[in-house]
Structures are given as C-alpha cells and as structure tokens.
Design a protein around this motif. Sequence first.
Motif, short mmCIF file in Angstrom:
data_model
loop_
_atom_site.label_atom_id
_atom_site.label_comp_id
_atom_site.label_asym_id
_atom_site.label_seq_id
_atom_site.Cartn_x
_atom_site.Cartn_y
_atom_site.Cartn_z
N TRP A 1 -6.91 -35.45 25.28
CA TRP A 1 -7.88 -34.62 25.98
C TRP A 1 -8.77 -33.88 24.98
O TRP A 1 -9.99 -33.82 25.15
CB TRP A 1 -7.14 -33.61 26.86
N GLN A 2 -8.17 -33.33 23.91
CA GLN A 2 -8.95 -32.62 22.90
C GLN A 2 -9.93 -33.54 22.19
O GLN A 2 -11.07 -33.17 21.93
CB GLN A 2 -8.02 -31.95 21.88
N GLN A 3 -9.50 -34.76 21.88
CA GLN A 3 -10.38 -35.71 21.21
C GLN A 3 -11.55 -36.09 22.11
O GLN A 3 -12.70 -36.13 21.68
CB GLN A 3 -9.61 -36.95 20.79
N VAL A 4 -11.26 -36.36 23.37
CA VAL A 4 -12.31 -36.74 24.32
C VAL A 4 -13.29 -35.60 24.50
O VAL A 4 -14.51 -35.80 24.49
CB VAL A 4 -11.69 -37.15 25.68
N THR B 1 -13.95 -33.22 22.37
CA THR B 1 -14.71 -33.07 21.13
C THR B 1 -15.83 -34.09 21.05
O THR B 1 -16.97 -33.75 20.72
CB THR B 1 -13.78 -33.21 19.91
N TRP B 2 -15.53 -35.35 21.36
CA TRP B 2 -16.58 -36.37 21.36
C TRP B 2 -17.68 -36.05 22.35
O TRP B 2 -18.86 -36.18 22.06
CB TRP B 2 -15.99 -37.76 21.65
N ALA B 3 -17.28 -35.61 23.55
CA ALA B 3 -18.27 -35.28 24.57
C ALA B 3 -19.15 -34.11 24.13
O ALA B 3 -20.36 -34.12 24.35
CB ALA B 3 -17.56 -34.93 25.89
N ARG B 4 -18.56 -33.11 23.47
CA ARG B 4 -19.35 -31.97 23.00
C ARG B 4 -20.32 -32.40 21.91
O ARG B 4 -21.46 -31.95 21.88
CB ARG B 4 -18.42 -30.87 22.50
N LEU B 5 -19.87 -33.27 20.99
CA LEU B 5 -20.77 -33.76 19.95
C LEU B 5 -21.93 -34.54 20.53
O LEU B 5 -23.08 -34.40 20.10
CB LEU B 5 -19.99 -34.63 18.95
N ILE B 6 -21.64 -35.37 21.53
CA ILE B 6 -22.70 -36.14 22.19
C ILE B 6 -23.68 -35.20 22.89
O ILE B 6 -24.90 -35.36 22.80
CB ILE B 6 -22.10 -37.17 23.16
N ARG B 7 -23.15 -34.19 23.56
CA ARG B 7 -24.01 -33.22 24.25
C ARG B 7 -24.91 -32.50 23.25
O ARG B 7 -26.11 -32.33 23.47
CB ARG B 7 -23.17 -32.20 25.00
N GLU B 8 -24.34 -32.09 22.10
CA GLU B 8 -25.14 -31.40 21.09
C GLU B 8 -26.21 -32.32 20.51
O GLU B 8 -27.33 -31.89 20.25
CB GLU B 8 -24.24 -30.87 19.98
N ALA B 9 -25.87 -33.59 20.31
CA ALA B 9 -26.86 -34.54 19.80
C ALA B 9 -27.99 -34.72 20.80
O ALA B 9 -29.17 -34.79 20.42
CB ALA B 9 -26.19 -35.88 19.50
N GLU B 10 -27.65 -34.81 22.07
CA GLU B 10 -28.69 -34.95 23.09
C GLU B 10 -29.58 -33.71 23.16
O GLU B 10 -30.78 -33.82 23.38
CB GLU B 10 -28.08 -35.23 24.45
N CYS B 11 -28.99 -32.54 22.95
CA CYS B 11 -29.79 -31.31 22.97
C CYS B 11 -30.82 -31.32 21.84
O CYS B 11 -31.90 -30.76 21.97
CB CYS B 11 -28.89 -30.09 22.84
N LEU B 12 -30.48 -31.96 20.73
CA LEU B 12 -31.42 -32.02 19.60
C LEU B 12 -32.65 -32.86 19.93
O LEU B 12 -33.69 -32.71 19.27
CB LEU B 12 -30.72 -32.57 18.36
N TRP B 13 -32.56 -33.74 20.92
CA TRP B 13 -33.73 -34.54 21.31
C TRP B 13 -34.87 -33.65 21.78
O TRP B 13 -36.03 -34.02 21.68
CB TRP B 13 -33.38 -35.49 22.44
N HIS B 14 -34.53 -32.48 22.32
CA HIS B 14 -35.52 -31.60 22.92
C HIS B 14 -36.00 -30.50 21.97
O HIS B 14 -36.80 -29.67 22.35
CB HIS B 14 -34.96 -30.97 24.19
N VAL B 15 -35.51 -30.52 20.75
CA VAL B 15 -35.86 -29.48 19.79
C VAL B 15 -37.11 -29.90 19.02
O VAL B 15 -37.29 -31.07 18.68
CB VAL B 15 -34.69 -29.25 18.81
N ASP B 16 -37.96 -28.95 18.73
CA ASP B 16 -39.16 -29.20 17.94
C ASP B 16 -38.73 -29.42 16.48
O ASP B 16 -38.17 -28.53 15.85
CB ASP B 16 -40.11 -28.01 18.05
N VAL B 17 -39.01 -30.60 15.96
CA VAL B 17 -38.58 -30.96 14.60
C VAL B 17 -39.22 -30.04 13.57
O VAL B 17 -38.59 -29.67 12.59
CB VAL B 17 -38.91 -32.44 14.31
N ARG B 18 -40.45 -29.66 13.79
CA ARG B 18 -41.11 -28.77 12.84
C ARG B 18 -40.38 -27.45 12.72
O ARG B 18 -40.24 -26.90 11.62
CB ARG B 18 -42.56 -28.52 13.27
N GLU B 19 -39.89 -26.95 13.84
CA GLU B 19 -39.15 -25.69 13.83
C GLU B 19 -37.84 -25.86 13.05
O GLU B 19 -37.45 -24.98 12.28
CB GLU B 19 -38.88 -25.21 15.25
N LEU B 20 -37.15 -26.98 13.26
CA LEU B 20 -35.91 -27.23 12.51
C LEU B 20 -36.18 -27.30 11.01
O LEU B 20 -35.43 -26.76 10.21
CB LEU B 20 -35.26 -28.54 12.96
#
Length: 101
Positions: A17-20, A22-41
């Motif tokens: 359960w912890q591994q699953v 963790t993977w789901a949270r990493l995927i969610r965080e990666a998807e959130c980065l799609w909406h971030v302005d790269v210049r700001e990063l």
Amino acid sequence: MNVSTQRHSVRLRLQRWQQVRTWARLIREAECLWHVDVRELKRLGALELSQLLNEVPSCQRSRVNRWLTRYSVSTRLPFESGGTRSRSCSSPETKDESRRP
C-alpha cells in the motif's frame, strides 16, 4: 492462519500500500508540473543557485566541486584567493570530514 503468518501478511499488505501510494503521489506531482510556467521554475532555480553559491564556505568549495563533477553538474564554485578561512571552517577536521568524497 497463525499469528506470525497474519503479522507477515499485514506487513506485506502495508508495504505494498505504501509503495502504491508513493508511486501515485509521484505521478500526481509530475502531472502538476505540466501546468507550471517553466520560466518561473528557471527563475526560482537561478535564485536558489545564486544563494547556494554564496552560502558554501570557502574551505569546502574544492570538495563540493569534486561532487559537482561526479554529478555532471556544470556549476563550479570559485575559490577565494585571500586564503582566509571562515569561522565555520576554522575547527579541525574530523576523520569523516577529511575523507575524500
């Protein structure tokens, strides 16, 4: 099922359960980065980098540079030619600190 087998089963289920999760949270965080302005990063990264460059004690810069080389990072820390040591570096090195990274 005896108590030992039940404990082992519960541990395995908890670990899975912890591994699953963790993977789901990493995927969610990666998807959130799609909406971030790269210049700001990049701007935030540049600010962080400039701050770090000023905070590394001069007596540790050569060792940090060796690690940066190992990590294939393009940034290198400049050395101060004055030969003065900051207060944070004036204490004698311990065994662990004197080892090469």
